[in-house]
Design a protein around this motif. Sequence first.
Motif, short mmCIF file in Angstrom:
data_model
loop_
_atom_site.label_atom_id
_atom_site.label_comp_id
_atom_site.label_asym_id
_atom_site.label_seq_id
_atom_site.Cartn_x
_atom_site.Cartn_y
_atom_site.Cartn_z
N MET A 218 10.18 45.07 -18.59
CA MET A 218 10.74 44.45 -19.79
C MET A 218 9.80 44.75 -20.95
O MET A 218 8.59 44.68 -20.80
N LEU A 258 15.32 39.19 -15.77
CA LEU A 258 15.81 38.08 -16.59
C LEU A 258 17.31 38.22 -16.77
O LEU A 258 17.84 39.32 -16.88
N ASP A 260 20.70 37.75 -19.11
CA ASP A 260 20.91 37.94 -20.55
C ASP A 260 20.59 36.65 -21.30
O ASP A 260 20.01 36.66 -22.37
N GLN A 262 18.48 34.29 -20.39
CA GLN A 262 17.03 34.10 -20.45
C GLN A 262 16.40 35.00 -21.51
O GLN A 262 15.45 34.61 -22.18
N ARG A 263 16.93 36.20 -21.64
CA ARG A 263 16.40 37.12 -22.64
C ARG A 263 16.63 36.58 -24.05
O ARG A 263 15.77 36.65 -24.90
N GLN A 264 17.84 36.04 -24.25
CA GLN A 264 18.16 35.52 -25.58
C GLN A 264 17.27 34.33 -25.93
O GLN A 264 17.02 34.07 -27.10
N ALA A 266 14.15 34.11 -25.11
CA ALA A 266 12.72 34.50 -25.04
C ALA A 266 11.92 33.99 -26.23
O ALA A 266 10.82 33.46 -26.07
N GLU A 276 11.72 39.80 -29.13
CA GLU A 276 12.83 40.43 -28.41
C GLU A 276 12.34 40.88 -27.05
O GLU A 276 11.25 41.44 -26.95
N ALA A 277 13.14 40.65 -26.03
CA ALA A 277 12.82 41.14 -24.69
C ALA A 277 13.94 42.06 -24.24
O ALA A 277 15.10 41.67 -24.27
N ARG A 278 13.55 43.29 -23.89
CA ARG A 278 14.57 44.30 -23.62
C ARG A 278 14.20 45.01 -22.32
O ARG A 278 13.07 45.46 -22.17
N PRO A 279 15.13 45.11 -21.38
CA PRO A 279 14.80 45.80 -20.13
C PRO A 279 14.72 47.32 -20.37
O PRO A 279 15.53 47.85 -21.13
#
Lengths: 299, 246
Positions: A218, A258, A260, A262-264, A266, A276-279
């Motif tokens: 990530m 994570l 989606d 959980q990412r939002q 972050a 921002e967390a991006r795979p």
Amino acid sequence: MLQVTELTKSFGRLMALYEVSLQVARGELVGLVGPDGAGKTTLLRLLAGALEPTYGDIEVDVDRERIGYLSAHFSLYPDLTVWENVEFFAQIHGLHDQAARRRGKHLLEWVGLAEFRNRLAAQLSGGMKQKLSLACVLLHPTDLLLLDEPTTGVDPISRREFWEMINALVSEGTTVLLSTSYLEEAARCHRVAFLHQGKLLACDDPQRLIAQFPHTIMELRAPGVSRATLEEAARRFPSLVSAYAFGDVMRLSLSQALTDHQRQLAAYVTGVPGLEARPITPSLEDVFAWMLPAEGVGS
Amino acid sequence: MTLVQEPAIALCDLSKRFDKFIAVDRVTLTIPKGVIFGLLGPNGAGKTTLIRMLLGVLTPDSGTGTVLGFDIVRRAAQIRKLAGYVSQRFSLYNDLTAEENLVFYGGVYGLDGDALVERRDELLEWTGLYSRRKEPAGHLSGGWRRRLAFACAIVHRPPLLLLDEPTGGVDPISRRRFWKFLYDLAAQGSSILVTTHYMDEAEHCDLVGLMLGGKLVAQGRPAALKADLHLPTLEEVFVTLASGRK
């Protein structure tokens, strides 16, 4: 064309290579990677016949004269010019004819050294020396090419040109084993052999190696935020295995992907505005970092 | 305390030729303090020559420059005292142990007593060399020698580090750790100029500059350079700019 069985080499107490078994088919391109002292050079030197194994077998289905070996250390004559080195190398391989001269000229042009043919080898930059060495190795026809870190210290453009030549040789049926510290080069090989402390930890197609990677990578980024804050934020992820800074982003290895949602969340969870967390797709580097035993690698 | 911070490095029209060969051609460059600056370029582009001028080892033919506020020609001795330098060929004393090398270099830079012992142990810990501190440098493998050379170069906490291909031939995992060291140093306020042929490392830098044929042809943040040329990676930027000039 090449079969290595339990190949082992020790230097006194040091076990440089331990029971390495490997099969290479004709026309295959195999990349050797691994940390310092992994045994890459020892393996190549054993295959080149420059070293005798302590035990184990090497079966090579090629004439000795048709094996080309490029050592990691510059082994040309510094007090000869570029062209004199080529001629000297041709002579010691018994190549005296016009064809050899033409090939020499062609190779010098290919490696971009034609205009420097009268320069002393001592006055070449690091990358130019590597190119000259490569040209000399390719002077005689080879079925098996062993290259020890041929692109170390070579700039990206010359490296691209080098790889075009390697690909051309491979498509003509030459078998190539090369060691490299550039994983994007390793990723271009048919197979990558990963060595560590003399042992072969893995040897497979780069895509298959990446597919084995059990974690999710990530990427964290937040505009205008310091590295220290990003590192702090990384520690907030419960499934964190490891993290490292990459330019202005942090790359986290997580044991659990994570969602989606959980990412939002972050930015909210870490308290870092705009985070921002991006795979991202794992790289060979991530795979090897994961394969390395923790001990002996340092902090 | 000064309110206007002077840059770590400021060069104006700096040039150097060897006979007919122009190694560095009117380079103008400002590197702010606390920044990691990546100097990129093909072999023979003039990167090493530029670094040697910054250290006062070579005298420029024309142009001016300051390093940490000191004139590169008149105050070279002062610069060499303050800058840490790791070259492609590092010079360790092979018959001295790892810790003796650190103590020796610390002494050269004027450290002594408890401060030197403390600094020595701190660096041995930080670089993971502690368990090998009693080994002669000549017995260490390439990777460990490199780490020791790096520790020696920063023993005096230099506000500026000049690194000439510090990671050539270093495996990716060790390079990742090395960059962690650099980030730590930058976070503590050091300015760093580093040359590299690894374009993934160039992406790690705050700022990069590309040298071609002695000229500095592009400089800026990696993201900005990529955006300007609509290219996804610095490698593409490098290759595009360099092949456009052939």
